[in-house]
Scaffold this active site. Structure first.
Site, PDB file in Angstrom:
ATOM      1  N   ARG A 147     -62.550  27.805  16.406  1.00 33.48           N
ATOM      2  CA  ARG A 147     -63.482  28.069  17.509  1.00 33.48           C
ATOM      3  C   ARG A 147     -63.816  29.553  17.509  1.00 33.48           C
ATOM      4  O   ARG A 147     -62.915  30.379  17.348  1.00 33.48           O
ATOM      5  CB  ARG A 147     -62.813  27.677  18.827  1.00 33.48           C
ATOM      6  CG  ARG A 147     -63.718  27.737  20.017  1.00 33.48           C
ATOM      7  CD  ARG A 147     -62.970  27.427  21.297  1.00 33.48           C
ATOM      8  NE  ARG A 147     -62.540  28.658  21.950  1.00 33.48           N
ATOM      9  CZ  ARG A 147     -62.245  28.747  23.233  1.00 33.48           C
ATOM     10  NH1 ARG A 147     -62.284  27.671  24.008  1.00 33.48           N
ATOM     11  NH2 ARG A 147     -61.861  29.883  23.765  1.00 33.48           N
ATOM     12  N   TYR A 159     -65.854  34.846  29.265  1.00 38.20           N
ATOM     13  CA  TYR A 159     -64.867  33.830  28.916  1.00 38.20           C
ATOM     14  C   TYR A 159     -64.443  33.883  27.433  1.00 38.20           C
ATOM     15  O   TYR A 159     -65.266  34.140  26.558  1.00 38.20           O
ATOM     16  CB  TYR A 159     -65.429  32.418  29.199  1.00 38.20           C
ATOM     17  CG  TYR A 159     -64.573  31.355  28.570  1.00 38.20           C
ATOM     18  CD1 TYR A 159     -63.386  30.973  29.180  1.00 38.20           C
ATOM     19  CD2 TYR A 159     -64.898  30.807  27.331  1.00 38.20           C
ATOM     20  CE1 TYR A 159     -62.547  30.060  28.578  1.00 38.20           C
ATOM     21  CE2 TYR A 159     -64.071  29.885  26.727  1.00 38.20           C
ATOM     22  CZ  TYR A 159     -62.897  29.513  27.352  1.00 38.20           C
ATOM     23  OH  TYR A 159     -62.062  28.628  26.753  1.00 38.20           O
ATOM     24  N   ASP A 212     -67.256  27.310  22.669  1.00 38.81           N
ATOM     25  CA  ASP A 212     -67.119  26.843  24.057  1.00 38.81           C
ATOM     26  C   ASP A 212     -68.054  27.634  24.974  1.00 38.81           C
ATOM     27  O   ASP A 212     -67.907  28.847  25.121  1.00 38.81           O
ATOM     28  CB  ASP A 212     -65.658  27.031  24.506  1.00 38.81           C
ATOM     29  CG  ASP A 212     -65.338  26.282  25.780  1.00 38.81           C
ATOM     30  OD1 ASP A 212     -66.266  25.815  26.451  1.00 38.81           O
ATOM     31  OD2 ASP A 212     -64.132  26.165  26.108  1.00 38.81           O
ATOM     32  N   HIS A 214     -68.351  26.867  28.119  1.00 39.28           N
ATOM     33  CA  HIS A 214     -67.578  26.878  29.375  1.00 39.28           C
ATOM     34  C   HIS A 214     -68.463  26.760  30.621  1.00 39.28           C
ATOM     35  O   HIS A 214     -68.362  27.561  31.561  1.00 39.28           O
ATOM     36  CB  HIS A 214     -66.684  28.128  29.442  1.00 39.28           C
ATOM     37  CG  HIS A 214     -65.307  27.833  29.947  1.00 39.28           C
ATOM     38  ND1 HIS A 214     -65.002  27.861  31.281  1.00 39.28           N
ATOM     39  CD2 HIS A 214     -64.174  27.461  29.319  1.00 39.28           C
ATOM     40  CE1 HIS A 214     -63.719  27.545  31.442  1.00 39.28           C
ATOM     41  NE2 HIS A 214     -63.192  27.288  30.261  1.00 39.28           N
ATOM     42  N   GLU A 238     -69.344  23.156  23.184  1.00 35.36           N
ATOM     43  CA  GLU A 238     -68.509  22.542  24.218  1.00 35.36           C
ATOM     44  C   GLU A 238     -68.974  22.912  25.621  1.00 35.36           C
ATOM     45  O   GLU A 238     -69.357  24.059  25.855  1.00 35.36           O
ATOM     46  CB  GLU A 238     -67.077  23.049  23.981  1.00 35.36           C
ATOM     47  CG  GLU A 238     -66.060  22.580  24.975  1.00 35.36           C
ATOM     48  CD  GLU A 238     -64.684  23.134  24.614  1.00 35.36           C
ATOM     49  OE1 GLU A 238     -64.415  23.368  23.407  1.00 35.36           O
ATOM     50  OE2 GLU A 238     -63.886  23.339  25.533  1.00 35.36           O
ATOM     51  N   GLU A 264     -62.869  18.283  29.305  1.00 33.55           N
ATOM     52  CA  GLU A 264     -61.520  18.801  29.562  1.00 33.55           C
ATOM     53  C   GLU A 264     -61.180  18.793  31.047  1.00 33.55           C
ATOM     54  O   GLU A 264     -60.009  18.747  31.401  1.00 33.55           O
ATOM     55  CB  GLU A 264     -61.344  20.198  28.965  1.00 33.55           C
ATOM     56  CG  GLU A 264     -62.263  21.262  29.553  1.00 33.55           C
ATOM     57  CD  GLU A 264     -62.062  22.632  28.925  1.00 33.55           C
ATOM     58  OE1 GLU A 264     -62.049  22.718  27.686  1.00 33.55           O
ATOM     59  OE2 GLU A 264     -61.908  23.595  29.680  1.00 33.55           O
ATOM     60  N   ARG A 285     -63.351  15.167  25.458  1.00 27.12           N
ATOM     61  CA  ARG A 285     -62.259  16.155  25.397  1.00 27.12           C
ATOM     62  C   ARG A 285     -61.140  15.943  26.409  1.00 27.12           C
ATOM     63  O   ARG A 285     -60.295  16.808  26.612  1.00 27.12           O
ATOM     64  CB  ARG A 285     -62.859  17.557  25.586  1.00 27.12           C
ATOM     65  CG  ARG A 285     -63.388  18.028  24.265  1.00 27.12           C
ATOM     66  CD  ARG A 285     -63.871  19.420  24.247  1.00 27.12           C
ATOM     67  NE  ARG A 285     -63.054  20.472  24.818  1.00 27.12           N
ATOM     68  CZ  ARG A 285     -61.948  20.954  24.267  1.00 27.12           C
ATOM     69  NH1 ARG A 285     -61.491  20.455  23.150  1.00 27.12           N
ATOM     70  NH2 ARG A 285     -61.292  21.947  24.854  1.00 27.12           N
ATOM     71  N   GLU A 341     -57.559  20.265  19.749  1.00 28.48           N
ATOM     72  CA  GLU A 341     -57.413  21.713  19.958  1.00 28.48           C
ATOM     73  C   GLU A 341     -55.932  22.085  19.956  1.00 28.48           C
ATOM     74  O   GLU A 341     -55.099  21.353  20.491  1.00 28.48           O
ATOM     75  CB  GLU A 341     -58.036  22.092  21.317  1.00 28.48           C
ATOM     76  CG  GLU A 341     -57.981  23.586  21.615  1.00 28.48           C
ATOM     77  CD  GLU A 341     -58.629  23.928  22.956  1.00 28.48           C
ATOM     78  OE1 GLU A 341     -58.743  23.034  23.814  1.00 28.48           O
ATOM     79  OE2 GLU A 341     -59.012  25.096  23.146  1.00 28.48           O
ATOM     80  N   TRP A 404     -67.389  29.113  36.300  1.00 22.87           N
ATOM     81  CA  TRP A 404     -66.522  29.792  35.353  1.00 22.87           C
ATOM     82  C   TRP A 404     -66.253  28.845  34.183  1.00 22.87           C
ATOM     83  O   TRP A 404     -66.096  27.673  34.353  1.00 22.87           O
ATOM     84  CB  TRP A 404     -65.174  30.185  35.992  1.00 22.87           C
ATOM     85  CG  TRP A 404     -64.334  30.869  34.936  1.00 22.87           C
ATOM     86  CD1 TRP A 404     -64.515  32.144  34.471  1.00 22.87           C
ATOM     87  CD2 TRP A 404     -63.228  30.326  34.218  1.00 22.87           C
ATOM     88  NE1 TRP A 404     -63.578  32.419  33.489  1.00 22.87           N
ATOM     89  CE2 TRP A 404     -62.789  31.317  33.316  1.00 22.87           C
ATOM     90  CE3 TRP A 404     -62.577  29.087  34.240  1.00 22.87           C
ATOM     91  CZ2 TRP A 404     -61.707  31.114  32.429  1.00 22.87           C
ATOM     92  CZ3 TRP A 404     -61.519  28.887  33.386  1.00 22.87           C
ATOM     93  CH2 TRP A 404     -61.088  29.904  32.481  1.00 22.87           C
TER      94      TRP A 404
END
Ligand code: GCO
Ligand code: MG
Length: 404
Positions: A147, A159, A212, A214, A238, A264, A285, A341, A404
């Site tokens: 990643r 992030y 990512d 995020h 992601e 996630e 995920r 991951e 976030w």
């Protein structure tokens, strides 16, 4: 297999982890991960105050019935706190069942579908050059999927970047109040394609590269990004946009072939029903720790398989090594496996959680030991009492609170 004890341990070997230990009258015990980053004590209380007293006296062999009892029986369904608590119980019960059967959990699930589980790691940098250095380091370690995240020029802190060069990335910080990160979509969208270009120019196209976002973009912005980076052939982008609005992903899909991974923060099959049914994502995920344990993740994976969606489970350092071990067992079995991951753990964490998994050439194996193949050292754990910690929040340059 009557349960005689269900105990909760909160420990902070570098970061907070919550562990559940279930013991049967035969003296067999199983362990489960109940860690929810930044909200650890809520899950500990849910277990300690509500579920553990009910567990005592139940039959540990009835994993499905116990799952249904705590899911349907609470009347209040779903939610990260509830589902993480149920997950910890579920993991501990699969651990017990494996120990009693003398089999690793992946064998109980139907046996191995592969020789090893491909895992991806994190490469980060405060600049593109630093990211390239970190990438090379991870490539040398044998990782085949990496990643990539870098600091966006002009944004104070964003992030995915470690606090200092070479340090492991840890999003939570100790203390009562969250850190504040900043965000500018414009600066990020200008920068991100240059980052992927630099990585592909230097290292070619043999590795899988991932990224990512995020949850920071709107669907149309995500569509623009996906389209602008197609030439760099990302394995996935992601969390391009927050996923409460599942139909938002239709818009992204209409514009780009860059694969999408989401889930996630999901805790139930209902969170991804539309995303999967409409084939709006490529990788799901969700994890054993946050989505109701092995029992529920198996359902999500089977449902996803019908739509050619593969698993790409979350594996940050805030999932304890027990959750990671349980995830690896699921990965070994699940026919529609994509990628796992693996952020890794500090030595102090590994003194509390005794692992048996192996890593070789980019692939992990959970071990053939009966159960989950991992142990929890209560004495070591006592040395590291809980410390308040929080995930950061993000604000736009004008101060507006952002995702976030
Ligand atoms: C990832 C994640 C993590 C999360 C963290 C929150 O893809 O690994 O996004 O870094 O931010 O797990 O607790
Ligand atoms: Mg993520």
């Amino acid at each position: 297999m009557k349960i005689i004890k269900a105990e909760v341990f909160v420990t902070c070997p570098d970061r907070n982890f919550v562990t559940l230990k279930i013991t049967t009258e035969e003296g067999v015990y199983g362990i489960g991960d109940a860690t929810l980053n930044g909200r650890e004590l809520s899950v500990a209380s849910y277990l300690q105050d509500h579920l553990c007293p009910q567990l005592v006296g139940m039959d540990a062999s009835r994993i499905e019935d116990i799952w249904q009892t705590f899911y349907r029986g609470a009347y209040w369904r779903r939610g990260p706190v509830t589902m993480t608590a149920i997950a910890a119980i579920d993991m501990a019960l699969w651990d017990i069942k494996g120990k009693v059967a003398g089999m690793p959990v992946y064998d109980l699930l139907g046996g191995a579908s592969r020789e090893g589980v491909m895992v991806y790691c994190h490469a980060t940098g405060h600049s593109i050059d630093e990211l390239l250095e970190d990438y090379a380091k991870h490539q040398e370690m044998g990782f085949k999927a990496i990643r990539v995240q870098a600091k966006v020029p002009g944004i104070a802190s964003n992030y995915g970047i470690s606090k200092s060069k070479g340090a492991a990335y840890e999003p939570a910080s100790k203390g009562i109040r969250p850190d504040v990160e900043s965000w500018s979509t414009e600066k990020y969208l200008n920068f991100a394609p240059k980052m992927f270009e630099a990585v592909r120019n230097k290292f070619g196209f043999d590795d899988h590269i991932l990224h990512d976002i995020h949850h920071r973009l709107t669907p149309m912005e995500a569509a623009r990004l996906g389209k602008s980076v197609e030439d760099y052939k990302l394995f996935w982008m992601e969390d391009p946009t927050p996923a409460e609005n599942q139909e938002g992903f239709r818009l992204i899909r209409q514009h780009t072939t860059t694969p999408i991974a989401v889930g996630e923060v999901f805790n139930s099959i209902w969170d991804c029903k539309q995303l999967i049914e409409e084939q709006l994502i490529d990788y799901i995920r969700s994890t054993v720790t946050h989505a109701g344990g092995i029992t529920h993740m198996r359902r999500i994976a089977d449902f996803a398989a019908m739509y050619q969606v593969r698993t790409g489970s979350h594996g940050p350092s805030d999932i304890s090594p027990i959750g990671m071990a349980a995830g690896l067992h699921l990965d070994m079995w699940v026919p529609n496996f994509g990628l796992q991951e693996f952020m890794g753990y500090s030595e102090r964490m590994l003194s509390v959680f005794e692992t048996n998994w192996t890593f070789e050439n980019g692939y992990m194996h959970p071990s053939n030991k009966p159960g989950l193949g991992i142990d929890f050292n209560e004495e070591e754990a006592k040395k590291y009492p809980y410390q308040p910690a929080n995930l950061p929040i993000a604000r736009l340059e004008d101060g507006t609170l952002w995702n976030w």
